[in-house]
Design an enzyme around this catalytic site. Structure first.
Site, PDB file in Angstrom:
ATOM      1  CG  ASP A  74       0.364  -0.074   9.388  1.00 34.68           C
ATOM      2  OD1 ASP A  74      -0.067   0.786  10.177  1.00 34.68           O
ATOM      3  OD2 ASP A  74       0.799   0.196   8.249  1.00 34.68           O
ATOM      4  CE  LYS A  81      -3.257   0.343   3.272  1.00 40.08           C
ATOM      5  NZ  LYS A  81      -3.296   1.573   4.108  1.00 40.08           N
ATOM      6  CD  GLN A  92       0.245   8.191   7.382  1.00 40.90           C
ATOM      7  OE1 GLN A  92      -0.347   9.025   8.061  1.00 40.90           O
ATOM      8  NE2 GLN A  92      -0.279   7.016   7.086  1.00 40.90           N
ATOM      9  NE  ARG A 100      -5.554   8.038  11.142  1.00 45.31           N
ATOM     10  CZ  ARG A 100      -4.930   7.250  10.276  1.00 45.31           C
ATOM     11  NH1 ARG A 100      -5.614   6.697   9.272  1.00 45.31           N
ATOM     12  NH2 ARG A 100      -3.645   7.017  10.406  1.00 45.31           N
ATOM     13  NE  ARG A 158      -2.825  -2.013   8.387  1.00 46.32           N
ATOM     14  CZ  ARG A 158      -2.471  -2.334   7.135  1.00 46.32           C
ATOM     15  NH1 ARG A 158      -2.486  -3.601   6.750  1.00 46.32           N
ATOM     16  NH2 ARG A 158      -2.115  -1.407   6.270  1.00 46.32           N
ATOM     17  NE  ARG A 210       6.174   6.567   0.827  1.00 44.21           N
ATOM     18  CZ  ARG A 210       5.292   6.295   1.802  1.00 44.21           C
ATOM     19  NH1 ARG A 210       4.213   5.571   1.540  1.00 44.21           N
ATOM     20  NH2 ARG A 210       5.469   6.764   3.028  1.00 44.21           N
ATOM     21  N   GLY A 256      -4.952   7.916   5.726  1.00 38.36           N
ATOM     22  CA  GLY A 256      -4.042   8.910   6.295  1.00 38.36           C
ATOM     23  C   GLY A 256      -2.840   9.141   5.396  1.00 38.36           C
TER      24      GLY A 256
HETATM   25  C1  S3P Z   1       2.414   4.704   6.137  1.00 33.92           C
HETATM   26  C2  S3P Z   1       2.968   5.040   7.332  1.00 33.92           C
HETATM   27  C3  S3P Z   1       2.448   4.560   8.623  1.00 33.92           C
HETATM   28  C4  S3P Z   1       1.439   3.428   8.492  1.00 33.92           C
HETATM   29  C5  S3P Z   1       0.504   3.609   7.348  1.00 33.92           C
HETATM   30  C6  S3P Z   1       1.256   3.793   6.046  1.00 33.92           C
HETATM   31  C7  S3P Z   1       3.031   5.241   4.905  1.00 33.92           C
HETATM   32  O1  S3P Z   1       1.842   5.662   9.262  1.00 33.92           O
HETATM   33  O2  S3P Z   1       0.709   3.259   9.677  1.00 33.92           O
HETATM   34  O3  S3P Z   1      -0.359   2.497   7.229  1.00 33.92           O
HETATM   35  O4  S3P Z   1       2.742   4.721   3.808  1.00 33.92           O
HETATM   36  O5  S3P Z   1       3.810   6.185   5.005  1.00 33.92           O
HETATM   37  P1  S3P Z   1       2.756   6.636  10.157  1.00 33.92           P
HETATM   38  O6  S3P Z   1       3.999   6.814   9.412  1.00 33.92           O
HETATM   39  O7  S3P Z   1       2.020   7.908  10.344  1.00 33.92           O
HETATM   40  O8  S3P Z   1       2.953   5.876  11.440  1.00 33.92           O
END
Ligand code: S3P
Length: 436
Positions: free
Chosen positions: A315, A21, A166, A120, A391, A26, A92
């Site tokens: 995750d 994912k 993120q 969130r 999940r 990206r 997110g």
């Molecule tokens: C992700 C970063 C994670 C993860 C999310 C995917 C990403 O979140 O929980 O499912 O693709 O950058 P955080 O980096 O905010 O912890």
């Protein structure tokens, strides 16, 4: 839709879970920022990623499916003014990365999401992007919906209070259009797909040593299209791996899985718990390492993973909590306060669900304690409240495959945000999961 999982015969066979994912989001966003045509193979065609595809179209790129999992993205030499709200659904990653990517363009974009995403925190990206020169119209709580006003940015050195890929990615993507250099320092390193893929797309990115550790640094750059292969998602692979560990006599090969070291915290922990798990046919065709995971039913021991490992398995705590219930002895999870701001408060939901299934579990402010009952001793027999968290739903369905009584999840629709046809995938390996 409610789903019920019941005690299964041994799982066997081999299968490839859907594409990663994080890399899928990206690939679409970087392709949309780049000049030229990017082809993506193995894209995760799940709701979260399809929302990102629609979002990059809104920002002026073309993104189209040219075959199963095969997509072409052509950028419009930067992001353009969108005409409608950017709806990021449950994701997110989509909203935070897109805000960073858009912040350096002269545009105003309204971002929104579903009920879960609206709860969130967005201040974690609003703060650094504001420091860089972007402006936001957001309510006092800095939640969605909000409006981003992009424009001329300047680089910053950002010390993030959280280890979050993120946040790091949002700041680095904004840095592509900022004057000077942009550096992100995090408490512990989070997944580095952005850094790796920015290199593949020709960005001016490297690492800089600060306080004895390496941190990513980016300077203003134009991206050039590049073809991307998306390996299978280790976070999705965790579910068939976990099922094979706890359903007696199982042996499964999970193929083509991304084994980036910053995503392997669960697998390290499983080895410490005594899992019969091996990595075979390791290869690195694309700037991201890949292997097949071969796993056999195992007797597991409770474990206390080091708190600093949390970002590399962030995750995977829901499925680890289920495995811990089938282990001998206590599992103590700490350093995982971020679980409270995921698609749901995963600490509370997991503890509630475990207790409903007869497992002794306790909340900590930043984690949970699970007192394992050992193999064949988890009662199950409950309907689990998932609050629409994919999940959590998949984790309790895995529990139902090895508990004494079946486990029902109240709403399995959201599984489609990350693992389309989870039920078909698991039943092909021998699992018993059915609609109620
Ligand atoms: C992700 C970063 C994670 C993860 C999310 C995917 C990403 O979140 O929980 O499912 O693709 O950058 P955080 O980096 O905010 O912890």
């Amino acid at each position: 839709m409610r789903l019920r999982a019941r005690s299964a015969r041994p799982l066997s066979g081999q299968a490839r879970p859907p594409g990663d994912k994080s890399i899928s989001h990206r690939a679409l966003i970087f392709g949309a920022l780049a000049t030229g045509r990017t082809e993506v193979e193995g894209l995760l065609e799940a709701a979260d990623v399809l929302n990102t595809a629609e979002a990059v179209r809104q920002f002026g790129a073309t993104a189209e499916q040219i075959g199963p999992g095969h997509w072409a993205v052509t950028g419009a030499a930067g992001f353009r003014q969108p005409s409608e709200t950017i709806d990021c659904g449950n994701s997110g990653t989509a909203v935070r990365l897109l805000m960073g990517a858009a912040a350096g363009y002269k545009l105003s974009a309204r971002f929104d999401g579903d009920q879960s995403l609206r709860k969130r925190p967005m201040s974690r990206v609003i703060a650094p992007l504001t420091q860089m020169g972007a402006r936001f119209d957001a309510g006092p709580q800095s939640r969605l919906p909000l409006i981003l006003h992009g424009g001329q940015l300047h680089g910053i050195t950002y010390r993030s209070p959280v280890s979050s890929a993120q946040v790091k990615s949002a700041v680095l993507l904004a840095g592509l259009n900022a004057e000077g250099e942009t550096i992100v320092i995090e408490p512990e390193r989070s997944r580095d797909h952005t850094e790796r893929m920015l290199g593949v797309f020709g960005a001016d990115i490297d690492q800089v040593e600060i306080d004895g550790a390496q941190h990513p640094r980016v300077r203003a750059s134009k991206l050039t299209a590049s073809n991307i292969y998306v390996p299978a998602d280790p976070s999705s692979a965790a579910f068939p791996v976990a099922a094979a560990l706890i359903v007696g006599k199982s042996e499964v090969r999970v193929k083509d899985v991304l084994i980036n070291p910053l995503r392997l915290g669960l697998y390290e922990t499983l080895l410490e718990m005594g899992a019969k798990l091996s990595f075979e046919e390791s290869r690195d065709p694309i700037g991201e390492p890949i292997a097949d995971l071969v796993v056999r039913a195992s007797t597991l021991r409770g474990v206390t993973p080091p708190a600093k490992r949390a970002p590399s398995m962030i995750d995977e705590f829901p499925i680890l909590s289920v495995l811990a219930a089938f282990a001998e002895g206590e599992t103590r999870i700490e350093g995982a306060a971020e679980l409270r701001v995921k698609e749901s408060d995963r600490i509370t939901l997991m503890v509630d669900g475990l207790k409903a299934c007869g497992v002794d579990a306790e909340e900590l402010p930043d984690g949970l304690i699970i007192r394992g009952r050992g193999p064949k001793s988890v009662k199950g027999g409950a309907q689990i409240r998932t609050m629409g968290d994919h999940r959590v739903a998949m984790s309790f369905l895995v529990m139902g495959l090895a508990s004494k009584e079946p486990v029902v999840v109240d709403d399995a629709d959201m599984i489609g945000t990350s693992f389309p046809d989870f039920t078909g995938f698991m039943t092909a390996l021998g699992a018993q999961i059915e609609t109620v």
